[in-house]
Design an enzyme around this catalytic site. Structure first.
Site, short mmCIF file in Angstrom:
data_model
loop_
_atom_site.label_atom_id
_atom_site.label_comp_id
_atom_site.label_asym_id
_atom_site.label_seq_id
_atom_site.Cartn_x
_atom_site.Cartn_y
_atom_site.Cartn_z
N ARG A 1 -5.90 17.15 -11.28
CA ARG A 1 -6.64 16.08 -11.97
C ARG A 1 -7.78 15.63 -11.08
NH1 ARG A 1 -3.94 14.34 -16.44
NH2 ARG A 1 -1.69 14.72 -16.55
N THR B 1 -4.08 19.64 -25.03
CA THR B 1 -3.34 18.40 -24.86
C THR B 1 -2.02 18.54 -25.58
OG1 THR B 1 -3.19 16.07 -25.45
CG2 THR B 1 -4.69 17.41 -26.75
N ASP C 1 -0.12 16.22 -26.29
CA ASP C 1 0.05 15.05 -27.15
C ASP C 1 -0.60 15.20 -28.52
OD1 ASP C 1 1.34 13.91 -25.03
OD2 ASP C 1 -0.28 12.54 -24.48
N GLY D 1 3.47 11.23 -25.10
CA GLY D 1 2.63 10.54 -26.06
C GLY D 1 2.10 9.25 -25.47
N TYR E 1 9.00 16.56 -18.34
CA TYR E 1 8.48 17.65 -17.52
C TYR E 1 9.14 18.99 -17.86
CZ TYR E 1 6.03 14.03 -15.02
OH TYR E 1 5.19 12.99 -14.72
N MET E 2 10.35 18.94 -18.41
CA MET E 2 10.98 20.18 -18.87
C MET E 2 10.19 20.77 -20.04
SD MET E 2 14.96 19.00 -18.71
CE MET E 2 15.53 20.53 -19.43
N ILE E 3 9.71 19.88 -20.92
CA ILE E 3 8.97 20.35 -22.09
C ILE E 3 7.60 20.90 -21.68
CG2 ILE E 3 7.83 19.58 -24.22
CD1 ILE E 3 10.14 17.62 -24.62
N ARG E 4 6.91 20.21 -20.78
CA ARG E 4 5.57 20.66 -20.36
C ARG E 4 5.59 22.03 -19.71
NH1 ARG E 4 1.88 16.64 -17.27
NH2 ARG E 4 2.81 17.76 -15.55
#
Length: 544
Positions: free
Chosen positions: A213, A267, A269, A313, A425-428
């Site tokens: 970032r 993204t 989200d 989100g 963080y598991m999903i990302r």
């Protein structure tokens, strides 16, 4: 200064001062001459707005029945008389069965497809796809790819398909990967990318190029692009990354470099506007089902069990909403767009008590940005931001879990058993699923086609099911959010049978805001000039 609408039937003249109320003094610079590459600057139905500097900011092309094309920049806007070359795809065996190799120069995609019989045609975007003439010879292309911001399923698939698309469709052999986000440009970290090195990366999560970032230093980045001889830049990232890409594009144009800048919106989200959805969203919703299912199993396996699941989100609750609808095991969904309160009649605590009496267990799904106002009333909020400028949020899932426990502990009527699950963080980190893999392929190939055709300063994405090239400013002007007066949110409320937690005042304010965003034209005004004037005025309001 005048804004001139040149029509093959008759010219219509607009006073540019009527649009000045939509701009500020620092942005009253020129919009530039508009034309469709390949058709010439004197083609009919063109819109011209010139200022003192002569620099191009936005491009509009108008037609009959209030048709407005929000076009993307082209290399020939700032570097005229560039040579063109036949598209190599016409000799590609894979495309030999295609009836129409190339998109028509006049093909556009409508932003709004639900219209009435007397509706104006409205805003359109340039259709994505291969063009008959390209502005780069294959051997001269030196492309680079960079990934920025947070992780998202599908990043590696996009990288793979850009490399393979350049190589197999256009014969491009020189592709670099910029390591570690924007910082990698001036830290001189690069990875050579070939179809062989990226062959199976779509099976992995994360990004093989690394990400970060912040680190956006426009001058250093463009210096690096210029020093390395790069002439195609593919930037994968969210709205902050696309803002950076827009600035890079402007600096490249200011220097007069023949460099195409293409953005691929990312993204998890799904909060990027204009496009139908962002890649990785389907994978995230699918993976969220596992966490919701685990919470449901835990909750129903014990008396008065409550499962709380926090999903991604920050400002938009799409993952929570779609995961809730897909699951059908959720009793309450909380998102940033829909305020809620805890205590009192109609509050969350009352609903939890009611559901436990009825079912003996309950599952709550919430987006990470939900309830931040309520949380800040009991916990001192901070104004700290991450390197991308996003506000650091409090852990609302953990906070609300403690509040629920405290509430029932004070009442001493019902003993609850609450389990809190945070799979963020598991999903990302998962690889993209099948539908996202196909979607990432289309995004990557559309970006490659656009860059080879000389378009620049654009983001690619589907608009009403058709991939299009969208100007950067439309992507970064606002965030896509759940409309709580829309049918999809009503479907969720019908599924969960939860209260809306909204007052009549909240509903009216949301409806008014939605009307202001969607009302492009006046009511009952049949004047052709007036309709176009209003349409362009609204576009300027959004763009500037």
């Amino acid at each position: 200064m005048e804004l001139v609408y040149a029509s093959s039937l008759k010219p219509t003249v607009f006073d540019i001062s009527r649009l000045n109320k939509f701009t500020n003094s620092s942005r009253n610079s020129a919009v530039g001459s508009l034309f469709v590459p390949g058709l010439g600057s004197n083609s009919a139905n063109s819109l011209v707005a010139m200022g003192s500097s002569g620099s191009s900011k936005t491009k509009f092309l108008t037609g009959s029945a209030c048709y407005v094309l929000e076009d993307v920049p082209h290399l020939t806007d700032s570097i005229p008389d560039l040579p063109t070359y036949p598209n190599p795809l016409q000799d590609n065996p894979a495309y030999s069965v295609v009836k129409q190799y190339f998109v028509n120069v006049d093909d556009t995609v409508a932003q709004k497809i639900v219209v009435h019989k007397n509706s104006p045609r409205g805003t359109h975007f340039r259709r994505a796809g291969p063009c008959q003439r390209v502005y780069f010879e294959s051997d001269d292309v030196h492309a680079c790819i960079v990934t920025c911001g947070g992780l998202c399923p599908g990043l590696n698939t996009v990288i793979r398909e850009i490399v393979c698309g350049l190589y197999h469709m256009y014969g491009v052999k020189k592709v670099l990967g910029i390591d570690g986000g924007y910082r990698g440009f001036y830290a001189r970290n690069t990875v050579t990318l070939t179809p062989k090195t990226v062959n199976d990366i779509h099976k992995r999560g994360g990004t093989i190029l690394g990400t970060s970032r912040g680190g956006h230093d426009t001058s250093k980045i463009v210096d690096s692009i210029q020093d390395r001889g790069i002439n195609q830049v593919y930037i994968i990232g969210g709205d902050g990354t696309q803002k950076g890409a827009s600035v890079i594009f402007e600096e490249i144009r200011r220097r007069g470099l023949k460099v195409a800048v293409a953005g691929i919106p990312k993204t998890i989200d799904n909060d990027i506007p204009v496009i139908d959805k962002s890649f990785g969203f389907d994978s995230a919703v699918e993976e969220a089902q596992r966490a919701i299912n685990a919470a449901h199993v835990e909750a129903e396996s014990i008396e008065n069990g409550i499962g709380v699941v926090k999903l991604m989100g920050r400002y938009s609750g799409f993952i929570a909403m779609y995961a809730t609808l897909a699951s059908r095991d959720v009793d309450c969904c909380l998102i940033p767009e829909s305020p809620f309160y805890l205590e009192g009649e109609g509050g969350l605590f009352e609903f939890i008590e009611k559901r436990l009496r009825e079912n003996g267990h309950m599952v709550i799904v919430m987006a990470e940005g939900a309830g931040q106002e309520v949380l800040s009333e009991s916990i001192q909020s901070t104004d700290k931001q991450d390197a991308s400028g996003n506000k650091l949020l409090q852990d609302v899932g953990l906070w609300i879990s403690h509040k629920i426990k405290d509430h029932f502990a004070k009442q001493k009527k019902v003993a609850i058993n609450l389990k809190y699950i945070d799979p963020t963080y598991m999903i990302r980190a998962i690889p993209s699923n099948a539908s996202d893999n196909v979607y990432c392929t289309l995004l990557a190939q559309s970006a490659v086609h656009g860059a080879m055709a000389g378009y620049t300063g654009f983001t690619v994405g589907p608009v009403n099911g058709r991939h299009a090239y969208i100007p950067f400013y439309r992507i970064i002007e606002k965030q896509n959010k759940v409309v709580i007066t829309d049918r999809m949110w009503a479907r969720l409320l019908s599924s969960t049978n939860q209260p809306s937690f909204l007052s009549a005042k909240d509903i009216l304010e949301d409806m008014k805001e939605e009307e202001n965003c969607t009302e492009l034209l006046g009511n009952g005004d049949s004047s052709y000039s007036s309709l176009i004037d209003k349409e362009i005025s609204c576009i300027y309001h959004n763009a500037l």
